[in-house]
Structures are given as C-alpha cells and as structure tokens.
Motif scaffolding. Structure first.
Motif, mmCIF file in Angstrom:
data_model
loop_
_atom_site.group_PDB
_atom_site.id
_atom_site.type_symbol
_atom_site.label_atom_id
_atom_site.label_comp_id
_atom_site.label_asym_id
_atom_site.label_seq_id
_atom_site.Cartn_x
_atom_site.Cartn_y
_atom_site.Cartn_z
ATOM 1 N N LEU A 58 1.703 14.093 4.490
ATOM 2 C CA LEU A 58 3.308 13.870 4.444
ATOM 3 C C LEU A 58 3.353 12.368 3.968
ATOM 4 O O LEU A 58 2.949 11.362 4.886
ATOM 5 C CB LEU A 58 4.097 14.285 5.399
ATOM 6 C CG LEU A 58 4.440 15.834 5.487
ATOM 7 C CD1 LEU A 58 3.234 16.728 5.392
ATOM 8 C CD2 LEU A 58 5.244 16.174 6.630
ATOM 9 N N GLY A 59 4.222 11.997 3.045
ATOM 10 C CA GLY A 59 4.459 10.551 2.772
ATOM 11 C C GLY A 59 5.846 10.253 2.996
ATOM 12 O O GLY A 59 6.169 9.424 3.745
ATOM 13 N N GLY A 60 6.880 10.878 2.345
ATOM 14 C CA GLY A 60 8.024 10.556 2.370
ATOM 15 C C GLY A 60 9.024 11.810 2.900
ATOM 16 O O GLY A 60 8.510 12.304 3.930
ATOM 17 N N ILE A 64 10.304 14.350 0.817
ATOM 18 C CA ILE A 64 10.410 15.964 0.529
ATOM 19 C C ILE A 64 9.227 16.303 -0.159
ATOM 20 O O ILE A 64 8.981 17.361 -0.807
ATOM 21 C CB ILE A 64 11.444 15.856 -0.822
ATOM 22 C CG1 ILE A 64 11.063 14.841 -1.799
ATOM 23 C CG2 ILE A 64 12.843 15.678 -0.372
ATOM 24 C CD1 ILE A 64 11.642 15.009 -3.326
ATOM 25 N N SER A 65 8.186 15.482 -0.059
ATOM 26 C CA SER A 65 6.860 15.997 -0.820
ATOM 27 C C SER A 65 5.570 15.731 0.096
ATOM 28 O O SER A 65 5.733 15.251 1.328
ATOM 29 C CB SER A 65 6.675 15.082 -2.006
ATOM 30 O OG SER A 65 6.432 13.685 -1.893
ATOM 31 N N ILE A 66 4.548 16.059 -0.631
ATOM 32 C CA ILE A 66 3.175 16.031 0.052
ATOM 33 C C ILE A 66 2.212 15.390 -0.961
ATOM 34 O O ILE A 66 2.306 15.765 -2.220
ATOM 35 C CB ILE A 66 2.544 17.436 0.315
ATOM 36 C CG1 ILE A 66 3.504 18.352 1.195
ATOM 37 C CG2 ILE A 66 1.133 17.571 0.895
ATOM 38 C CD1 ILE A 66 3.297 19.813 1.340
ATOM 39 N N VAL A 114 0.816 -1.174 -0.078
ATOM 40 C CA VAL A 114 -0.079 0.086 0.004
ATOM 41 C C VAL A 114 0.994 1.456 -0.092
ATOM 42 O O VAL A 114 1.246 1.658 1.039
ATOM 43 C CB VAL A 114 -0.887 -0.114 1.199
ATOM 44 C CG1 VAL A 114 -1.945 1.209 1.201
ATOM 45 C CG2 VAL A 114 -1.637 -1.303 1.399
ATOM 46 N N SER A 115 1.247 1.901 -1.121
ATOM 47 C CA SER A 115 2.023 2.840 -1.514
ATOM 48 C C SER A 115 1.747 4.123 -1.706
ATOM 49 O O SER A 115 0.414 3.959 -2.398
ATOM 50 C CB SER A 115 3.395 2.494 -2.314
ATOM 51 O OG SER A 115 4.144 3.343 -2.500
ATOM 52 N N GLY A 116 2.289 5.266 -1.326
ATOM 53 C CA GLY A 116 1.831 6.445 -1.691
ATOM 54 C C GLY A 116 2.289 6.711 -3.160
ATOM 55 O O GLY A 116 1.808 7.581 -4.162
HETATM 56 O O1 M1P Z 1 5.436 6.369 -0.266
HETATM 57 C C1 M1P Z 1 5.859 7.319 0.498
HETATM 58 C C2 M1P Z 1 6.096 8.427 -0.480
HETATM 59 O O2 M1P Z 1 7.253 8.439 -1.063
HETATM 60 C C3 M1P Z 1 7.706 9.563 -1.897
HETATM 61 O O3 M1P Z 1 7.895 10.560 -0.971
HETATM 62 P P1 M1P Z 1 9.226 11.381 -1.054
HETATM 63 O O4 M1P Z 1 9.501 11.667 -2.310
HETATM 64 O O5 M1P Z 1 8.577 12.778 -0.504
HETATM 65 O O6 M1P Z 1 10.287 10.964 -0.297
HETATM 66 C C4 M1P Z 1 6.396 9.975 -2.745
HETATM 67 O O7 M1P Z 1 6.366 9.160 -3.732
HETATM 68 C C5 M1P Z 1 5.284 10.097 -1.874
HETATM 69 O O8 M1P Z 1 4.414 10.461 -2.669
HETATM 70 C C6 M1P Z 1 4.930 8.728 -1.149
HETATM 71 O O9 M1P Z 1 3.909 8.970 -0.312
#
Ligand code: M1P
Length: 247
Positions: free
Chosen positions: A159-161, A163-165, A35-37
C-alpha cells in the motif's frame, strides 16, 4: 531521502507554497533525494520545479526510474504482469469487490511496476476520500495485497497512498535506491514504513546500515515540524543566521 505523497504533500496533491518555500531553503547544502511510488509525471504535478532541480536525484515508480538535474533520465525498468495476475485483478474489479463505484484507470502501467485501484485513479478528491474511509474499515487493499503475495511468489504488493496498491517484481521496491546513493549517513522520511507499506523495504534495508535515521511521519506538517526542530536549528547556528525562517 523523502517519500512524497503523505510525507511532503497530502496524497496526490501539491506541496503547499509555505512548505515548499521552507523546503527549498532547507535543501541548500544538503544531498536530497525524492523516493516516490508515483511516476514522474504525477510527481511533477506535486513538487515545484525549483525543488526538483535542486535535488541530487529523483526516484519515481518505487525506484524503478531515476532522474538527475530535475529531468535527465538515468534508467527506467519495465514490468509485464502475467495473464494470471491481470485476470485476478480484473476479476476482483469486475466481480469480487464489495465497493461498487468505478471512475476509470484501474490498472496503471508505470516503469517497472503497475498500480491497481478498485475505485480508479480518475476518482476526484471526494470519491477518493470515500473509498479511503471505506477501505480503512473493510481492509480491502490489505486483503488484495496479501492475496497477491501469497499466490504470486515472485511479486510484491504494497500500500502506498489512499486508494491503490503498488505491484512489482520482488526486490524492485524502494530499497533498490540504495544501490545508487553513496553516503556516510542516511536519513529517510516516509509515511508508510510499517510492514505492508511501500516505504517499509527501504526502512528495513537502512536498518542494516550503521549510520541511519528513520522518521515515520503522519503527514507533511509532521515532516515540516521535524525538519524545523531537528535540522534547521543546526543550520541556523552554523550559518550564524539572525532571521532564519526556522526560528
Ligand atoms: O507515493 C504514494 C502513492 O501515491 C499514490 O497513491 P494513491 O493514489 O493510492 O493515494 C500512488 O501514486 C501510489 O502508487 C503511490 O505509491
């Protein structure tokens, strides 16, 4: 059910070969869902094919697309952000953010969602790390996500990882995967289970069930340790295995 970035692999990196060998063996006789973002193409870069093919299903883009047998698409949702939302994100990116470095790919469209990053998804490992450290001190992503939640009532931002939302219509979050998984008991491993994290919605929904376990992990090594200590021993004992990897 396993989140991927930060749970089975370091964020945006491949699973290590030692852990993926362990995990592939561990999956035997179990119903495992990812179950990934992230979208499916990123997920394929991070998780080896033999694991993907052995899962019972793969939910990508926060449950907005679903695959079985490794690559058979079952559904894919769509999302068109409003002009107001895009204007807010672009204004933040071009004028408001106090972080000044930009590496491209700032608003990424995925099935059923968009992903927003000030530093940009093209940032390399060092550039990503630099933004992540800055953001931990300055809490920019928390503030952007809160602004979106407060000003766009039909939209969720989490927030997932590093650097992003992740941004999607309310309800189109990881909790939607439970509509497609029928089980007597559920176990979920994720690294972002607290409010504001992208594993929170699924964790909260599972708390409504009678038979569930939640593991909030710090990284993939933590997941590995838990799988070894809690689950593998039962497997080894059941199978009467003398030389199990988990021993
Ligand atoms: O699966 C977790 C997150 O992985 C990435 O996050 P980031 O690039 O911010 O480290 C993204 O693919 C994010 O969408 C995802 O939720």
């Amino acid at each position: 059910m396993f989140d991927v970035d930060g749970t089975l692999s370091p964020p945006r990196q491949q699973m290590t070969s030692q852990f993926s060998d362990f995990f592939f063996n561990w999956m035997t006789d179990k119903k495992v869902y990812l179950v990934s973002g992230s979208d499916i193409s990123k997920l394929r870069q991070q998780v080896p094919d033999n694991i993907l093919n052995k899962t019972s299903g793969i939910f990508a883009s926060s449950g907005n697309s679903f695959y079985i047998n490794g690559n058979e698409l079952q559904y894919s949702k769509s999302f068109s952000p409003t002009r107001e939302l895009l204007d807010y994100l672009n204004d933040h990116l071009n004028h408001k953010s106090k972080y000044k470095l930009r590496f491209g790919s700032h608003i990424e469209s995925r099935p059923g969602m968009i992903n927003f990053s000030v530093v940009g998804r093209n940032a390399n490992k060092e550039q990503r790390n630099d933004y992540h450290l800055w953001d931990m001190q300055n809490k920019e992503r928390d503030q952007i996500a809160k602004h979106i939640r407060d000003n766009f009532p039909s939209i969720e931002a989490v927030l997932g990882g590093e650097i992003s939302i992740d941004i999607y219509p309310k309800g189109n979050d990881k909790s939607q995967v439970l509509e497609y998984i029928d089980a007597d008991s559920y176990v979920f491993f994720g690294d972002k289970m607290k409010p504001g994290g992208n594993d929170h919605s699924l964790a909260k929904e599972l708390e409504q069930k009678t038979n569930f376990s939640l593991y909030g992990v710090t990284d993939f090594e933590n997941t590995w340790k838990i799988l070894k200590s809690i689950y593998s021993e039962v497997d080894c004992n059941n199978k009467g295995c003398e030389s199990c990897e988990c021993r």
